[in-house]
Scaffold this motif. Structure first.
Motif, PDB file in Angstrom:
ATOM      1  N   GLY A  18       0.811  -1.214   0.000  1.00 14.31           N
ATOM      2  CA  GLY A  18       0.000   0.000   0.000  1.00 14.31           C
ATOM      3  C   GLY A  18       0.841   1.257   0.000  1.00 14.31           C
ATOM      4  N   ALA A  19       0.255   2.366   0.423  1.00 21.87           N
ATOM      5  CA  ALA A  19       0.938   3.652   0.458  1.00 21.87           C
ATOM      6  C   ALA A  19       0.584   4.382   1.737  1.00 21.87           C
ATOM      7  N   LEU A  20       1.352   5.416   2.035  1.00 19.44           N
ATOM      8  CA  LEU A  20       1.089   6.207   3.238  1.00 19.44           C
ATOM      9  C   LEU A  20      -0.250   6.928   3.128  1.00 19.44           C
ATOM     10  N   ALA A  21      -0.959   7.006   4.230  1.00 15.08           N
ATOM     11  CA  ALA A  21      -2.159   7.845   4.278  1.00 15.08           C
ATOM     12  C   ALA A  21      -1.727   9.301   4.192  1.00 15.08           C
ATOM     13  N   GLU A  22      -2.627  10.167   3.714  1.00 14.05           N
ATOM     14  CA  GLU A  22      -2.264  11.569   3.492  1.00 14.05           C
ATOM     15  C   GLU A  22      -1.771  12.246   4.761  1.00 14.05           C
ATOM     16  N   GLU A  23      -2.427  12.002   5.873  1.00 14.16           N
ATOM     17  CA  GLU A  23      -2.016  12.637   7.128  1.00 14.16           C
ATOM     18  C   GLU A  23      -0.646  12.142   7.574  1.00 14.16           C
ATOM     19  N   ASP A  24      -0.384  10.865   7.353  1.00 13.71           N
ATOM     20  CA  ASP A  24       0.931  10.318   7.700  1.00 13.71           C
ATOM     21  C   ASP A  24       2.014  10.916   6.807  1.00 13.71           C
ATOM     22  N   GLU A  25       1.692  11.082   5.525  1.00 11.10           N
ATOM     23  CA  GLU A  25       2.669  11.663   4.598  1.00 11.10           C
ATOM     24  C   GLU A  25       3.003  13.099   4.994  1.00 11.10           C
ATOM     25  N   LYS A  26       1.994  13.855   5.412  1.00 12.98           N
ATOM     26  CA  LYS A  26       2.231  15.235   5.857  1.00 12.98           C
ATOM     27  C   LYS A  26       3.162  15.262   7.071  1.00 12.98           C
ATOM     28  N   LYS A  27       2.971  14.308   7.975  1.00  8.47           N
ATOM     29  CA  LYS A  27       3.824  14.243   9.169  1.00  8.47           C
ATOM     30  C   LYS A  27       5.260  13.904   8.789  1.00  8.47           C
ATOM     31  N   ILE A  32      10.878  15.703   8.156  1.00  9.16           N
ATOM     32  CA  ILE A  32      12.099  15.692   7.353  1.00  9.16           C
ATOM     33  C   ILE A  32      12.635  17.093   7.123  1.00  9.16           C
ATOM     34  N   ILE A  33      11.733  18.069   6.913  1.00 12.85           N
ATOM     35  CA  ILE A  33      12.189  19.405   6.522  1.00 12.85           C
ATOM     36  C   ILE A  33      12.315  20.392   7.676  1.00 12.85           C
ATOM     37  N   GLU A  34      11.692  20.107   8.830  1.00  7.89           N
ATOM     38  CA  GLU A  34      11.598  21.133   9.869  1.00  7.89           C
ATOM     39  C   GLU A  34      12.950  21.561  10.430  1.00  7.89           C
ATOM     40  N   ASP A  35      13.867  20.624  10.669  1.00  8.68           N
ATOM     41  CA  ASP A  35      15.160  20.992  11.236  1.00  8.68           C
ATOM     42  C   ASP A  35      15.937  21.920  10.308  1.00  8.68           C
ATOM     43  N   THR A  36      15.899  21.609   9.011  1.00 10.08           N
ATOM     44  CA  THR A  36      16.619  22.428   8.032  1.00 10.08           C
ATOM     45  C   THR A  36      16.013  23.819   7.921  1.00 10.08           C
ATOM     46  N   LEU A  37      14.679  23.903   7.846  1.00 12.59           N
ATOM     47  CA  LEU A  37      14.027  25.206   7.719  1.00 12.59           C
ATOM     48  C   LEU A  37      14.157  26.036   8.992  1.00 12.59           C
ATOM     49  N   GLN A  48       9.127  31.404  11.309  1.00 12.44           N
ATOM     50  CA  GLN A  48       9.579  30.025  11.152  1.00 12.44           C
ATOM     51  C   GLN A  48       8.408  29.081  10.914  1.00 12.44           C
ATOM     52  N   GLN A  49       7.365  29.243  11.720  1.00  6.80           N
ATOM     53  CA  GLN A  49       6.190  28.374  11.593  1.00  6.80           C
ATOM     54  C   GLN A  49       5.469  28.616  10.275  1.00  6.80           C
ATOM     55  N   GLU A  50       5.393  29.879   9.855  1.00  4.55           N
ATOM     56  CA  GLU A  50       4.761  30.209   8.571  1.00  4.55           C
ATOM     57  C   GLU A  50       5.514  29.550   7.419  1.00  4.55           C
ATOM     58  N   ILE A  51       6.840  29.643   7.445  1.00  7.41           N
ATOM     59  CA  ILE A  51       7.661  29.039   6.391  1.00  7.41           C
ATOM     60  C   ILE A  51       7.477  27.525   6.367  1.00  7.41           C
ATOM     61  N   LEU A  52       7.474  26.913   7.553  1.00  4.14           N
ATOM     62  CA  LEU A  52       7.315  25.458   7.645  1.00  4.14           C
ATOM     63  C   LEU A  52       5.964  25.019   7.110  1.00  4.14           C
ATOM     64  N   ASN A  53       4.899  25.714   7.497  1.00  6.16           N
ATOM     65  CA  ASN A  53       3.545  25.342   7.066  1.00  6.16           C
ATOM     66  C   ASN A  53       3.373  25.477   5.552  1.00  6.16           C
ATOM     67  N   LYS A  54       3.877  26.591   5.007  1.00  8.20           N
ATOM     68  CA  LYS A  54       3.734  26.824   3.569  1.00  8.20           C
ATOM     69  C   LYS A  54       4.560  25.821   2.767  1.00  8.20           C
ATOM     70  N   THR A  55       5.765  25.534   3.250  1.00 13.23           N
ATOM     71  CA  THR A  55       6.622  24.588   2.528  1.00 13.23           C
ATOM     72  C   THR A  55       6.038  23.192   2.579  1.00 13.23           C
ATOM     73  N   LYS A  56       5.546  22.786   3.743  1.00 18.62           N
ATOM     74  CA  LYS A  56       4.930  21.467   3.887  1.00 18.62           C
ATOM     75  C   LYS A  56       3.748  21.323   2.934  1.00 18.62           C
ATOM     76  N   LYS A  57       2.930  22.351   2.852  1.00 14.72           N
ATOM     77  CA  LYS A  57       1.763  22.317   1.965  1.00 14.72           C
ATOM     78  C   LYS A  57       2.185  22.231   0.503  1.00 14.72           C
ATOM     79  N   ARG A  81      13.898  14.234   0.787  1.00 13.18           N
ATOM     80  CA  ARG A  81      15.305  14.304   1.169  1.00 13.18           C
ATOM     81  C   ARG A  81      16.085  15.137   0.157  1.00 13.18           C
ATOM     82  N   ARG A  82      15.759  14.961  -1.100  1.00 10.44           N
ATOM     83  CA  ARG A  82      16.407  15.761  -2.144  1.00 10.44           C
ATOM     84  C   ARG A  82      16.036  17.231  -1.986  1.00 10.44           C
ATOM     85  N   PHE A  83      14.819  17.486  -1.571  1.00  7.92           N
ATOM     86  CA  PHE A  83      14.388  18.867  -1.319  1.00  7.92           C
ATOM     87  C   PHE A  83      15.305  19.530  -0.286  1.00  7.92           C
ATOM     88  N   VAL A  84      15.626  18.811   0.784  1.00 10.26           N
ATOM     89  CA  VAL A  84      16.483  19.352   1.842  1.00 10.26           C
ATOM     90  C   VAL A  84      17.865  19.707   1.291  1.00 10.26           C
TER      91      VAL A  84
END
Length: 268
Positions: A18-27, A32-37, A48-57, A81-84
């Motif tokens: 199968g595949a990840l559920a959408e909510e799991d994929e968002k998590k 993966i990206i939060e430490d770098t951002l 910081q939170q605004e940047i994280l939310n927009k990038t995640k979306k 990972r490549r995004f980071v």
């Protein structure tokens, strides 16, 4: 290589995980990206939170759209990972231009002006350029690209995605000696920009297209411009010398020939 169908005797051993559920994929994306951002704009937690939310979306929408328009396996968590990797490189790239007061190209083609970017703008533009390399540039159809362009413009309200990318493409190509008769068209700008970034981040890239869409030309221009400390451009002196090892594929090509070429490249 030819991929043959699995023998019927093995079908009983094929499992669909199968595949990840959408909510799991968002998590996963956020983790993966939060430490770098969060290394940027440390003094402003709200930003910081605004940047994280927009990038995640933006990442989630990009991954979902490519799955729906291409194939469910077209993107994976390794793309995040490549995004980071790309984000870190673009942030340093723009910061280097800022420190050395490298000329930026304005949104009006042909007009040059130095523009001061604050840390917030550098962060957002780095994110947009990373989205461009990770997702946008792999889409071959204009309507697919137009959709992501509109999505990114809505997410990053006030910053034009297409203009930000075009500005950096034009700014980069000014460091190359373009022979007379060669137009700085969209294909050439896209190919050189993509090659330059992928070479410097050591990310493999395949450029596919019909004859005449600047594939070989882009490689040749990049090779002639990137000469390390011997580069004509002061900006390109900040980057290593590029050495080309070419291999012409044919019906008689073998894996041994490819391995031999890689071994040769390692010794340079």
């Amino acid at each position: 290589y030819t991929v043959n169908p699995l023998p019927h005797s093995l079908l009983n051993y094929v499992l669909n995980f199968g595949a990840l559920a959408e909510e799991d994929e968002k998590k996963y994306i956020e983790r993966i990206i939060e430490d770098t951002l969060n290394e940027r704009n440390r003094s402003n937690k709200t930003l910081q939170q605004e940047i994280l939310n927009k990038t995640k979306k933006a990442i989630f929408v990009s991954q979902k759209y490519i799955k729906e328009s291409h194939d469910v396996s077209a993107v994976r968590l390794r793309d995040i990972r490549r995004f980071v990797v790309l984000f870190k490189w673009f942030y340093n790239y723009l910061s280097l231009k800022q420190q050395n007061k490298i000329v930026f190209v304005s949104t009006t083609i042909g007009k040059f002006a130095y523009e001061t970017l604050n840390e917030k703008l550098i962060t957002f533009i780095s994110i947009m350029l990373t989205l461009y390399l990770c997702y946008y540039v792999r889409l071959p159809l204009k309507q697919n690209r137009k959709y992501l362009d509109e999505v990114y413009n809505n997410i990053f309200d006030g910053i034009s995605f297409s203009k930000s990318v075009l500005r950096e493409q034009l700014s980069l190509i000014e460091n190359f000696d373009i022979p007379q008769g060669i137009a700085k068209n969209k294909a050439l700008l896209e190919n050189i920009f993509t090659l330059f970034v992928c070479v410097n981040t050591k990310i493999p890239v395949f450029i596919c297209g019909k004859p005449g869409c600047s594939k070989s030309l882009s490689v040749n221009l990049l090779c002639s411009a990137m000469k390390g400390q011997h580069s004509k451009s002061d900006f390109l002196k900040n980057y290593p010398r590029l050495v080309i090892n070419s291999y012409q594929g044919s019906a008689t090509s073998t894996s041994k020939g490819v391995i031999k070429l890689f071994d040769k490249a390692k010794k340079v």
